[in-house]
Design an enzyme around this catalytic site. Sequence first.
Site, short mmCIF file in Angstrom:
data_model
loop_
_atom_site.label_atom_id
_atom_site.label_comp_id
_atom_site.label_asym_id
_atom_site.label_seq_id
_atom_site.Cartn_x
_atom_site.Cartn_y
_atom_site.Cartn_z
N HIS A 209 0.81 -1.23 0.00
CA HIS A 209 0.00 0.00 0.00
C HIS A 209 0.83 1.27 0.00
O HIS A 209 0.29 2.35 -0.10
CB HIS A 209 -0.96 0.02 1.19
CG HIS A 209 -0.28 0.28 2.49
ND1 HIS A 209 0.47 -0.67 3.13
CD2 HIS A 209 -0.20 1.39 3.26
CE1 HIS A 209 0.97 -0.16 4.23
NE2 HIS A 209 0.58 1.09 4.35
C1 UD1 Z 1 -2.41 5.03 6.29
C2 UD1 Z 1 -1.13 5.45 6.99
C3 UD1 Z 1 -0.08 4.36 6.85
C4 UD1 Z 1 -0.62 3.03 7.33
C5 UD1 Z 1 -1.90 2.72 6.56
C6 UD1 Z 1 -2.49 1.40 6.96
C7 UD1 Z 1 -0.57 7.86 6.96
C8 UD1 Z 1 0.30 8.89 6.34
N1 UD1 Z 1 -0.55 6.65 6.38
O1 UD1 Z 1 -2.12 4.95 4.91
O2 UD1 Z 1 1.04 4.68 7.63
O3 UD1 Z 1 0.33 2.02 7.11
O4 UD1 Z 1 -2.83 3.78 6.81
O5 UD1 Z 1 -3.65 1.14 6.31
O6 UD1 Z 1 -1.23 8.15 7.94
N2 UD1 Z 1 -9.49 4.93 1.96
C9 UD1 Z 1 -10.68 4.25 1.88
N3 UD1 Z 1 -11.30 3.92 3.07
C10 UD1 Z 1 -10.76 4.21 4.27
C11 UD1 Z 1 -9.54 4.89 4.32
C12 UD1 Z 1 -8.92 5.24 3.16
O7 UD1 Z 1 -11.19 3.99 0.80
O8 UD1 Z 1 -11.37 3.87 5.30
C13 UD1 Z 1 -8.79 5.31 0.70
C14 UD1 Z 1 -8.75 6.83 0.58
O9 UD1 Z 1 -9.68 7.28 -0.32
C15 UD1 Z 1 -7.34 7.15 0.14
C16 UD1 Z 1 -6.56 5.88 0.38
O10 UD1 Z 1 -7.45 4.87 0.81
O11 UD1 Z 1 -7.26 7.43 -1.22
C17 UD1 Z 1 -5.45 6.11 1.38
O12 UD1 Z 1 -5.94 6.41 2.71
P1 UD1 Z 1 -5.07 7.27 3.76
O13 UD1 Z 1 -5.72 7.24 5.08
O14 UD1 Z 1 -4.77 8.57 3.16
O15 UD1 Z 1 -3.67 6.52 3.83
P2 UD1 Z 1 -3.29 4.97 3.83
O16 UD1 Z 1 -2.64 4.64 2.54
O17 UD1 Z 1 -4.43 4.13 4.28
#
Ligand code: UD1
Length: 361
Positions: A209
């Site tokens: 991821h």
């Molecule tokens: C976050 C953490 C990372 C951790 C990871 C575990 C930061 C900088 N990153 O990364 O350290 O390892 O979580 O999962 O805090 N999204 C969904 N549903 C959700 C949450 C997110 O669809 O419930 C999608 C969002 O639209 C976004 C993407 O996933 O585009 C990334 O989500 P985000 O919370 O920004 O960071 P992660 O990659 O999950």
Amino acid sequence: MKITLIAGARPNFMKIAPIIKEILSTNTEHSSISYRLVHTGQHYDDKLSKVFFEELEIPEPDVNLGAGSGSQAEQTARIMVEFERDLIKNPTDLVVVVGDVNSTMACTIVAKKLNTKVAHVEGGIRSWDMTMPEEINRMATDALADYFFTTSRVANDNLKNTGVSEDRIFFVGNTMIDSLLTNLVKIKRPEVWEKQGLKNENYLVLTLHRPSNVDDLNKFENLVNAIDESAGMPVVFPVHPRTKKNYDQLSIKPRLVVPTDPLSYLEFIYLIKNAKGVITDSGGVQEETTVLGIPCLTLRNNTERPETVTIGTNEMIGEDIEVLKNSLSNLKAGKWKTGEIPELWDGRAAERIVSILKEMN
Ligand code: UD1
């Protein structure tokens, strides 16, 4: 003593669960901690959040700040605005943050600007890779926090080297491993097991991821292709939502890589515990595989958890596809180090944290 515990994203939940359990089971009339649990809403999908609360038996949060997704700055800013309001309404003696996600840093900054003390669980670890948002979160959090509950002696040294005095550092072990060891008796076979006819050690698990592995479609495709060609056995790939957006755009049709929805905690641990090996870019999975003694191939150039390499079963594969292929053939041939369990990763970190918090009272 009153504390406010912060959790926002999936890897935070297994770190707070044992702390809450320990507080609730050790509170007495004479020595007690009251806690308020703040969910920032950084992760909001049921499969990344709700199921973890259920399986890890974490009580309902007192508030969900509903921060949601966005760019790094948007998400961090929303968490800060909402948490500032919440903390002004609900003052506390200590804010406890865990891990390295945006919620960790955002709430630390807010708390310190409101003159509230902060303790960082998993403080002091460093990848020294400033292209990772998590490294910036770790550095900013540790520059401000008052107390550090650490998972390794390397973390203690990193903190001391930035001028943190020893009396603010508490080497307690790893709360993520507390959750792992407590829940081993409850792990659940996921649906994909029957569907794919999986058997012990006849499959691999893949998780990816990090922006550096999945945001560039070409690079992501080359990685998946190389794994598919050289795995020689099914590769179960629970796909993170961030990764799914790009996985759906790949033009290849893998033969052995089996994408699934994100798994629950108990399902995921079942899968890695029985796997031949795990390929990952996650921080927590490097720790879990080390404790379970499962070979781990980390698709990164560095790790903030060096003890998983020097003591455990983890190897840094970096970004070179040939190195990945060679490592997979070593793994298949049974040529992998066995590893040991790092110091104090014994399932009792939360017990140590809570007893220190009670002494601070
Ligand atoms: C976050 C953490 C990372 C951790 C990871 C575990 C930061 C900088 N990153 O990364 O350290 O390892 O979580 O999962 O805090 N999204 C969904 N549903 C959700 C949450 C997110 O669809 O419930 C999608 C969002 O639209 C976004 C993407 O996933 O585009 C990334 O989500 P985000 O919370 O920004 O960071 P992660 O990659 O999950």
